[in-house]
Design an enzyme around this catalytic site. Structure first.
Site: not given
Length: 648
Positions: A382-384
């Site tokens: 998720y995301c980074i």
């Protein structure tokens, strides 16, 4: 010198009226002929004096009490604000001054834009004529409305002016419309410059928008009819409460205004957020591994391991039972594990991508496989956390490591060429400022620093709306789980964060094949693992076009992409039971997002079921449900563990 006539004192008694008798003139009159005596006429009745003008009615007892209360409350509000500001100034007095008066390097960007405009006087003259024309249209419309020829304007779709008071009152309506005209004109003028570096112009556009947002009439008490109405209805109590909120936020920020976005005291991790049942089955210096309890009698054989971003805490996926993705996945029959990252302190300042690969991804994969006695697992980034997982998959591909059967990315970027407004914060001028800030903090980026950056990307929603509600209206912050989580930021190690900003945002090294991790330069095109990409249409952190470019960067993999409605958080955390938003699917992956959208099919509601169907097909057979307490790794404590509770 002539004498000044004598003026009787104001309290002197009035003289009796003089009877007509002897003439006042000294000249004698001629004798008159005798005439018969007649009765003297009676004196005329005195002329009635005019009635005095009615005096203004003195305020009644209730009105006097209201005025006194209002006056006292205004004084209290002023004293509260002054005391808070004085206290803040004292607390900041012994701190070092800001590293730079212009940390975002806005000055040179604005100079370039203004120089370009000055070199084109025809464009500037045209823009001024356009502004004059807009004002003339506004005043003409206002005059027609005053004459009754035009109805009141409909309530604005702009959330700042949605209250009917803005359109019903002609004065505030003109104020609102003139502001919108000016702000739109100013932002358009900066955007029209086409002979400067695109990133320089975008920096000027971004900060011009910040400036015009700040000067909205909704942000000032005297020009906000809704706040003034609250002030009148509460006899000033709303402003007293607002200044108390202001003082509390200054104190919470240790002299720096830290606007409250939620009722932080309402939530407690493990009590009413992050409550999915499970066990911590591994802990080391970098993460805790949580295995969640089964919610079904049977589970898929291939377990699922989620790597959330380390910028925030993992419980965005487990806020409340109704919107918990972790609970929902368990209910679908998946064995769910989550990597709960440590909130790093100064001892982790030197940790970089290599550490998060070897001590994070690889160790977590190893422990999940040991706990489930499985040879393969599926992963989520998720995301980074997805950026790291993408690099890890490329590293695995180079080493012929096939332990990951399938991987899903939530709002994750790997190609940063179109990474949105966060690119504005990654030039070397700003990165040097960030590095000095981290050095001053002992080698970590304070959590509040990242929060301020994200808030600036959506200033109207995440700064000014709370400024108006908390301070001008005197309202208590809402008990909102998502905003509670949003404020629960974590620190970041200096080495990891600078590498991320410089090599990903600055150099786009991962997509170019120039990023080195685990001793290898990795190539995303070599990844063969099936991938599921989720993007959100209104994502301001991982823009949909950036995610789409990232999906195409894995050219050797079988990629499925879904576009969800809403933004970076609500686009991901959208359970099917909510019946909100929509999502789009398209089996193809053409050259551009626009082409993909043209061929996409829209579906109502959440994308979770579409993803679950994909995931089931890649998760093996059904087996008896796993119990976290009966695996090879002994449980250490109940979920959500200890690391998630560490505050920055």
């Amino acid at each position: 010198m002539a004498k000044r006539p004598t003026v009787p004192p104001a309290d002197a008694a009035p003289r009796a009226p003089r009877r007509s008798g002897r003439p006042t003139s000294a000249r004698p009159r001629a004798p008159k002929a005798a005439s018969p005596k007649v009765a003297a006429p009676e004196s005329p009745p005195p002329r009635p004096e005019p009635a005095p003008e009615p005096a203004a009615a003195a305020p009644g007892p209730d009105q006097r009490e209201m005025l006194e209360t209002l006056s006292l409350n205004l004084a209290r509000a002023a004293m509260t604000a002054q005391a808070a500001i004085a206290e803040a100034a004292l607390s900041q007095a012994d701190r070092p001054a800001a590293l730079s008066p212009d940390p975002f390097n806005v000055g040179p960007a604005m100079t370039s834009v203004m120089s370009s405009l000055a070199a084109r006087p025809d464009r500037l003259f045209s823009a001024q004529a356009d502004l004059f024309s807009r004002y003339m249209d506004l005043w003409a419309s206002t005059a027609r409305r005053a004459a009754g020829e035009e109805p009141a304007a409909a309530p604005s779709k702009d959330k700042r002016f949605k209250d009917p008071a803005w359109s019903e009152n002609p004065m505030f309506d003109v104020m609102r419309q003139s502001y919108l005209v000016t702000a739109d004109w100013m932002n358009g003028l900066v955007s029209s410059v086409d002979d400067v570096d695109p990133r320089t112009r975008r920096r000027a556009e971004f900060f011009t928008k910040l400036l015009t947002d700040a000067f909205s009439p909704s942000n000032f008490l005297a020009s906000n009819p809704v706040a003034l109405k609250a002030l009148a209805e509460t006899n000033g109590e709303s402003l007293v409460k607002g200044m108390q909120n202001f003082a509390a936020d200054l104190e919470r920020g240790h002299g720096k205004l830290k606007i409250s976005q939620a009722d932080y005291g309402h939530f407690e991790i493990g009590r009413n957020v992050a409550t999915a049942p499970g066990k911590v089955v591994w802990r080391d210096e970098l993460f805790e591994l949580i295995q969640y309890d089964a919610a079904t009698d049977k589970q898929r054989a291939v377990p699922l391991l989620i790597f959330p971003p380390w910028i925030n805490k993992f419980y965005i996926l487990d806020l409340q039972p109704a919107n918990s993705m972790i609970r929902w996945l368990s209910a679908q029959g998946f064995t769910v594990f989550v990597c709960s990252w440590v909130n790093p302190d100064q001892d982790k300042a030197g940790f970089g991508f290599d550490d998060y690969l070897e001590k994070g991804v690889y160790r977590a994969v190893e422990k999940v496989l040991a706990q489930t006695r499985s040879k393969h697992l599926n992963t989520v980034g998720y995301c980074i956390g997805g950026t790291l997982m993408g690099a890890a998959l490329a590293h695995m591909a180079a080493k012929k490591d096939d332990r990951v059967s399938a991987n899903t990315f939530f709002a994750a970027q790997h190609d940063f060429a179109e990474a949105g407004d966060l690119l504005l914060f990654t030039d070397e001028h700003w990165l040097n400022e960030v590095e000095q800030q981290m050095d001053a903090a002992g080698g970590v980026l304070p959590g509040a620093a990242m929060a301020e950056t994200f808030n600036a990307l959506r200033a109207n929603d995440l700064i000014w709306s709370f400024f108006v509600s908390n301070y001008l209206m005197g309202k208590a912050p809402p008990a909102f789980d998502l905003l509670f989580w949003n404020a629960d930021q974590t620190r970041m190690p200096k080495t990891l964060h600078l590498d991320y900003l410089r090599k990903m945002y600055g150099q786009n090294a991962l997509t170019k094949g120039e990023f080195e991790i685990g001793g290898l330069k990795v190539d995303l095109s070599k990844v063969k693992t099936p991938l599921y990409f989720q993007a959100s249409r209104e994502d301001h952190i991982a823009p949909m076009n950036s995610v789409y470019r990232s999906a195409r960067a894995f050219s050797g993999a079988d990629v499925t992409l879904t576009l969800a409605g809403s933004g970076h958080i609500a686009g991901v955390v959208n359970p099917p039971s909510a019946n909100k938003y929509q999502h789009w699917t398209n089996a193809a992956l053409p050259a551009s997002l626009a082409e993909w959208q043209a061929g996409a099919v829209e579906h109502p509601g959440s994308w979770w079921n579409h993803w679950a169907d994909w995931l089931h097909a890649k998760s093996g057979d059904w087996i008896p449900a796993r119990d976290p307490e009966k695996g090879p790794l002994p449980p250490l404590e109940a979920a959500p563990g200890s690391y998630v509770k560490v505050k920055s």
